[in-house]
Scaffold this motif. Structure first.
Motif, PDB file in Angstrom:
ATOM      1  N   LEU A   6       0.874  -1.171   0.000  1.00 50.52           N
ATOM      2  CA  LEU A   6       0.000   0.000   0.000  1.00 50.52           C
ATOM      3  C   LEU A   6       0.912   1.222   0.000  1.00 50.52           C
ATOM      4  CD1 LEU A   6      -2.640   1.578   0.282  1.00 50.52           C
ATOM      5  CD2 LEU A   6      -2.529   1.193   2.755  1.00 50.52           C
ATOM      6  N   ILE A   7       0.910   1.932  -1.126  1.00 46.75           N
ATOM      7  CA  ILE A   7       1.774   3.094  -1.303  1.00 46.75           C
ATOM      8  C   ILE A   7       0.901   4.348  -1.290  1.00 46.75           C
ATOM      9  CG2 ILE A   7       3.450   4.240  -2.803  1.00 46.75           C
ATOM     10  CD1 ILE A   7       4.430   1.606  -1.709  1.00 46.75           C
ATOM     11  N   ALA A   8       1.312   5.345  -0.541  1.00 48.19           N
ATOM     12  CA  ALA A   8       0.578   6.609  -0.501  1.00 48.19           C
ATOM     13  C   ALA A   8       1.351   7.666  -1.280  1.00 48.19           C
ATOM     14  CB  ALA A   8       0.380   7.067   0.939  1.00 48.19           C
ATOM     15  N   LEU A   9       0.618   8.463  -2.046  1.00 44.37           N
ATOM     16  CA  LEU A   9       1.194   9.567  -2.815  1.00 44.37           C
ATOM     17  C   LEU A   9       0.491  10.838  -2.359  1.00 44.37           C
ATOM     18  CD1 LEU A   9       3.192  10.173  -5.148  1.00 44.37           C
ATOM     19  CD2 LEU A   9       1.256   9.949  -6.719  1.00 44.37           C
ATOM     20  N   VAL A  10       1.239  11.736  -1.751  1.00 42.58           N
ATOM     21  CA  VAL A  10       0.624  12.935  -1.182  1.00 42.58           C
ATOM     22  C   VAL A  10       1.350  14.178  -1.693  1.00 42.58           C
ATOM     23  CG1 VAL A  10      -0.063  11.679   0.891  1.00 42.58           C
ATOM     24  CG2 VAL A  10       2.093  12.951   0.886  1.00 42.58           C
ATOM     25  N   GLY A  11       0.724  15.317  -1.442  1.00 42.20           N
ATOM     26  CA  GLY A  11       1.283  16.591  -1.874  1.00 42.20           C
ATOM     27  C   GLY A  11       0.171  17.602  -2.052  1.00 42.20           C
ATOM     28  N   GLY A  12       0.527  18.847  -2.202  1.00 41.03           N
ATOM     29  CA  GLY A  12      -0.463  19.898  -2.376  1.00 41.03           C
ATOM     30  C   GLY A  12      -1.130  19.829  -3.737  1.00 41.03           C
ATOM     31  N   ASN A  13      -2.122  20.670  -3.911  1.00 43.52           N
ATOM     32  CA  ASN A  13      -2.788  20.755  -5.211  1.00 43.52           C
ATOM     33  C   ASN A  13      -1.785  21.181  -6.282  1.00 43.52           C
ATOM     34  OD1 ASN A  13      -5.345  20.079  -4.247  1.00 43.52           O
ATOM     35  ND2 ASN A  13      -5.784  22.192  -3.662  1.00 43.52           N
ATOM     36  N   GLY A  14      -1.853  20.519  -7.451  1.00 44.97           N
ATOM     37  CA  GLY A  14      -0.954  20.871  -8.537  1.00 44.97           C
ATOM     38  C   GLY A  14       0.448  20.334  -8.382  1.00 44.97           C
ATOM     39  N   SER A  15       0.634  19.391  -7.460  1.00 45.57           N
ATOM     40  CA  SER A  15       1.985  18.859  -7.250  1.00 45.57           C
ATOM     41  C   SER A  15       2.334  17.754  -8.233  1.00 45.57           C
ATOM     42  CB  SER A  15       2.123  18.332  -5.813  1.00 45.57           C
ATOM     43  OG  SER A  15       1.169  17.314  -5.560  1.00 45.57           O
ATOM     44  N   GLY A  16       1.352  17.276  -9.034  1.00 40.55           N
ATOM     45  CA  GLY A  16       1.640  16.273 -10.053  1.00 40.55           C
ATOM     46  C   GLY A  16       1.158  14.872  -9.719  1.00 40.55           C
ATOM     47  N   LYS A  17       0.365  14.740  -8.646  1.00 41.88           N
ATOM     48  CA  LYS A  17      -0.067  13.395  -8.218  1.00 41.88           C
ATOM     49  C   LYS A  17      -0.924  12.700  -9.275  1.00 41.88           C
ATOM     50  CE  LYS A  17      -2.219  14.891  -4.565  1.00 41.88           C
ATOM     51  NZ  LYS A  17      -2.045  16.321  -4.865  1.00 41.88           N
ATOM     52  N   THR A  18      -1.959  13.388  -9.767  1.00 48.61           N
ATOM     53  CA  THR A  18      -2.852  12.765 -10.750  1.00 48.61           C
ATOM     54  C   THR A  18      -2.121  12.511 -12.064  1.00 48.61           C
ATOM     55  OG1 THR A  18      -4.814  13.768  -9.754  1.00 48.61           O
ATOM     56  CG2 THR A  18      -4.992  13.066 -12.047  1.00 48.61           C
ATOM     57  N   THR A  19      -1.232  13.422 -12.451  1.00 48.23           N
ATOM     58  CA  THR A  19      -0.455  13.213 -13.677  1.00 48.23           C
ATOM     59  C   THR A  19       0.406  11.972 -13.556  1.00 48.23           C
ATOM     60  OG1 THR A  19      -0.408  15.598 -14.103  1.00 48.23           O
ATOM     61  CG2 THR A  19       1.217  14.245 -15.246  1.00 48.23           C
ATOM     62  N   LEU A  20       1.042  11.788 -12.404  1.00 43.31           N
ATOM     63  CA  LEU A  20       1.853  10.595 -12.193  1.00 43.31           C
ATOM     64  C   LEU A  20       0.988   9.340 -12.239  1.00 43.31           C
ATOM     65  CD1 LEU A  20       4.578   9.352 -11.614  1.00 43.31           C
ATOM     66  CD2 LEU A  20       4.212   9.758  -9.171  1.00 43.31           C
ATOM     67  N   ALA A  21      -0.232   9.428 -11.703  1.00 39.50           N
ATOM     68  CA  ALA A  21      -1.152   8.290 -11.761  1.00 39.50           C
ATOM     69  C   ALA A  21      -1.484   7.942 -13.205  1.00 39.50           C
ATOM     70  CB  ALA A  21      -2.421   8.614 -10.985  1.00 39.50           C
ATOM     71  N   LYS A  22      -1.662   8.950 -14.058  1.00 38.09           N
ATOM     72  CA  LYS A  22      -1.967   8.706 -15.470  1.00 38.09           C
ATOM     73  C   LYS A  22      -0.757   8.129 -16.204  1.00 38.09           C
ATOM     74  CE  LYS A  22      -5.693  12.088 -15.815  1.00 38.09           C
ATOM     75  NZ  LYS A  22      -6.185  13.343 -16.425  1.00 38.09           N
ATOM     76  N   LEU A  23       0.426   8.517 -15.785  1.00 35.20           N
ATOM     77  CA  LEU A  23       1.635   7.925 -16.368  1.00 35.20           C
ATOM     78  C   LEU A  23       1.750   6.455 -15.971  1.00 35.20           C
ATOM     79  CD1 LEU A  23       4.032  10.922 -15.691  1.00 35.20           C
ATOM     80  CD2 LEU A  23       3.556   9.991 -17.962  1.00 35.20           C
ATOM     81  N   LEU A  24       1.465   6.153 -14.701  1.00 33.82           N
ATOM     82  CA  LEU A  24       1.544   4.774 -14.227  1.00 33.82           C
ATOM     83  C   LEU A  24       0.501   3.885 -14.900  1.00 33.82           C
ATOM     84  CD1 LEU A  24       2.172   5.416 -10.437  1.00 33.82           C
ATOM     85  CD2 LEU A  24       3.659   4.090 -11.938  1.00 33.82           C
ATOM     86  N   SER A  25      -0.649   4.455 -15.224  1.00 32.45           N
ATOM     87  CA  SER A  25      -1.703   3.668 -15.879  1.00 32.45           C
ATOM     88  C   SER A  25      -1.565   3.685 -17.395  1.00 32.45           C
ATOM     89  CB  SER A  25      -3.084   4.190 -15.468  1.00 32.45           C
ATOM     90  OG  SER A  25      -3.213   5.567 -15.735  1.00 32.45           O
TER      91      SER A  25
END
Length: 648
Positions: A421-440
């Motif tokens: 179970l890996i958590a990815l955190v950070g403020g808004n606009g930090s790139g979390k969702t973009t990284l998720a789209k790269l991983l998928s």
């Protein structure tokens, strides 16, 4: 394992190389089609043969047999105009001869029957044309719409992040409404041409000069109309984005989804003013174009009238000189009037064909992207993708959205292991969702790589790989289908497996409220449709979560999975997340930092870069970005100023 910070290490270059994998097909399309498409600022009617070629190609691609039948019928219906005049002349001549001999009316039976046959043929052809043309227009419209969808479904997610792609898509969709008009105008063109051909023999017999002069009558208005059409089309292209903005504003004013907030904040006047302002700008451009066209129309009409009067004078001279009898000249005058009428139809049909072809050129400009898109997809099509993994490595990955000033993900490296179970955190606009789209594998890195057990996912079949990824994004889909279908689309191949769908519903916590719906799992969702039922935001999100369970993929990405859920549902999900996803790797993206404290590892993003990584305790001891965000959120929650899903 020790918490560490990566702030400031190995920043990637931000020159042209950074954008080497952005959608080049969008730019190359214009170059590919530049010479093939009708110019919006020049070229005019000189390109008409090309235009007609495209139009015929479009018709025959959509309905080859029907197109031939309709064109033949149009030639028959229109091409008999001259023959009808000849037959009518034969009937009158036969009647005159019979009268001189004192013969009965039956003497002209043959001529009357032939004339009747011509009239019946024309009438039947006309009725068939009207009926079949409806079918042809529908088939062509469907053909163009399907080709637009071909491009849209083959485009990657990143294409939809570019305004240019949306402009092209909007223009292509507008072109899909043109085929019905094209078929009508093509038939008008064929019909008027057939009529002119059948009448040209009469004019030639009167004088070899009449036919070319009558043809010249059509040139000035045709040139004026074609320039006006190009001006309107140019205006449409210039206002592509503005028109999309107006469409968006009108959607806000008319859609159910925005109705509540628009009325709550009293936005109707504000949005209408914006819409009106954009409309006024477009109208100003339209008025300028029309003013320019009026002067051209006046000049064209004057020239055409002068040529037509010249033809009348020529015919009068033939009568005065005794070269043509008055009776024959009278028939010639009637022929000239009929010829002139057919010319007018030809001018209008030709211009509208040309105008429609300008818009069809927009469709072609969009459709020309398809080979490149398909080639990109086919590059790795069939290359086996791993169905599972022990380790996923993200190696120095960088991604920049088209036209963005800086990377959304910048030189990020991290590791995901099976069952973690890996958590990815950070403020808004930090790139979390973009990284998720790269991983998928929705986006491709422009630098670096993502590998499943050493296999670069850029080198395998993307659809196969995505089949092994289950994703719940923040902007999850709310499909106005049945409840069962909302869950089943998570794996379309098993859409009819009610047992699996129900099991996924139980795991996501939706089974209880679904069974209270009118038709249970068969309930139609969305009040837009008869018998439809709407759900709360949390219920919609639970359905989306059930889709992820139904997909049963080894990699699960949950992007704010409880943003719309009530505290009880949220707590149940987080407490049972390891049990729910046993044997799978879960990447949890959340602003709710207390939900990440039991993660095997936490990655902290800051402005697209990996700032810290470690366990919850290691990051708290490190006293960096994560610790600061955690303390701020913990403090605000303890004072009761924020709810469980509030962002730090």
């Amino acid at each position: 394992m020790r918490a560490r910070t990566t702030r400031g290490r190995h920043r990637m270059p931000r020159g042209p190389a950074l954008r080497r994998k952005t959608p080049e097909t969008l730019r190359s399309a214009a170059e590919t089609t530049k010479d093939a498409l009708p110019a919006t600022g020049g070229g005019g009617i000189a390109r008409l043969p090309v235009v007609l070629g495209w139009t015929l190609f479009l018709l025959f691609k959509a309905a080859p047999v029907l197109s031939v039948v309709i064109l033949v019928l149009q030639v028959v219906a229109s091409g008999t105009a001259g023959f009808m005049l000849v037959e009518l002349g034969d009937v009158l001549a036969a009647a005159d001869a019979a009268a001189r001999r004192g013969a009965p009316l039956s003497a002209i039976t043959t001529q009357v029957v032939l004339l009747a046959a011509v009239f019946i043929t024309v009438a039947l052809a006309g009725m068939l044309l009207n009926s079949l043309n409806v079918i042809l227009a529908e088939k062509v419209t469907w053909h163009v719409s399907e080709r637009v969808l071909d491009v849209a479904v083959n485009a990657e997610a990143v294409h939809f992040d570019t305004p240019d792609f949306h402009d092209r898509l909007t223009r292509a969709q507008a072109a899909a409404a043109r085929p019905a008009l094209i078929t009508q105008n093509l038939l008008g063109f064929v019909g008027s041409t057939s009529t002119l051909v059948s009448l040209s023999g009469v004019l030639t017999l009167l004088s070899p000069w009449l036919l070319p002069l009558m043809v010249l009558v059509a040139v000035p208005p045709l040139v004026a109309r074609s320039r006006f059409s190009r001006g309107i089309h140019r205006l449409t292209r210039e206002h592509s984005e503005s028109d999309r903005r107006r469409g968006y504003l009108q959607t806000l004013l008319t859609s159910r989804g925005s109705a509540t907030e628009v009325r709550t904040y009293g936005l109707a006047g504000f949005l209408r003013d914006r819409n009106d302002a954009l409309h006024d700008v477009r109208q100003a451009g339209l008025h300028r174009t029309v003013r320019q066209a009026i002067s051209r129309f006046l000049v064209g009409s004057t020239l055409s009238t002068a040529i037509l009067i010249g033809c009348v004078v020529l015919l009068a001279e033939l009568v005065l000189s005794g070269q043509v009898p008055l009776a024959v000249a009278t028939v010639g005058g009637a022929t000239m009037l009929q010829f002139s009428g057919a010319l007018s139809v030809l001018v209008v049909s030709t211009n509208q064909l040309y105008e429609s072809a300008l818009y069809i050129a927009d469709f072609r400009e969009f459709h020309v992207l398809l080979p490149a898109l398909r080639a990109a997809r086919a590059r790795n099509e069939g290359v086996p993708a791993p169905h599972d993994f022990e380790t996923i490595t993200v190696e120095n990955v960088t991604f920049t959205y088209p036209e963005a000033p800086r990377p959304a993900v910048d030189g990020v490296s991290l590791t995901l292991r099976r069952g973690e179970l890996i958590a990815l955190v950070g403020g808004n606009g930090s790139g979390k969702t973009t990284l998720a789209k790269l991983l998928s594998n929705l986006y491709q890195p422009q630098q670096g790589r993502i590998a499943w057990d050493g296999t670069d996912i850029a080198d395998v079949d993307p659809d196969q790989l995505r089949d092994s990824v289950g994703v719940l994004f923040q902007d999850f889909g709310r499909y106005l289908l049945s409840v069962a279908e909302n869950i089943g689309v998570g794996r379309v191949g098993d859409l009819t497996d009610q047992v699996m769908i129900t099991a996924a519903g139980r795991r996501a916590g939706v089974d209880e409220f679904v069974r209270e719906l009118p038709d249970g799992y068969d309930t139609q969702l969305g009040r837009m449709f008869t018998g439809g039922t709407d759900l709360s935001g949390g219920q919609w999100q639970s359905l989306a979560l059930a889709r992820v369970f139904f997909r049963a993929a080894p990699l699960v990405i949950l992007d704010e999975p409880t943003a719309a859920m009530d505290p009880v549902a949220e707590q149940n999900l987080y407490r049972g997340i390891r049990e729910l996803y046993v044997g799978r790797t879960v990447l949890l993206i959340s602003h709710r930092l207390t939900s990440t404290r039991h993660a095997d590892r936490i990655y902290v993003l800051d402005q697209g870069r990996l700032a810290e990584e470690g366990t919850h305790q290691q990051l708290m001891d490190h006293d960096g970005v994560y610790a600061r965000l955690y303390r701020i959120q913990d403090e605000t929650q303890s004072t009761g100023l924020t709810g469980p899903s509030t962002s730090p």
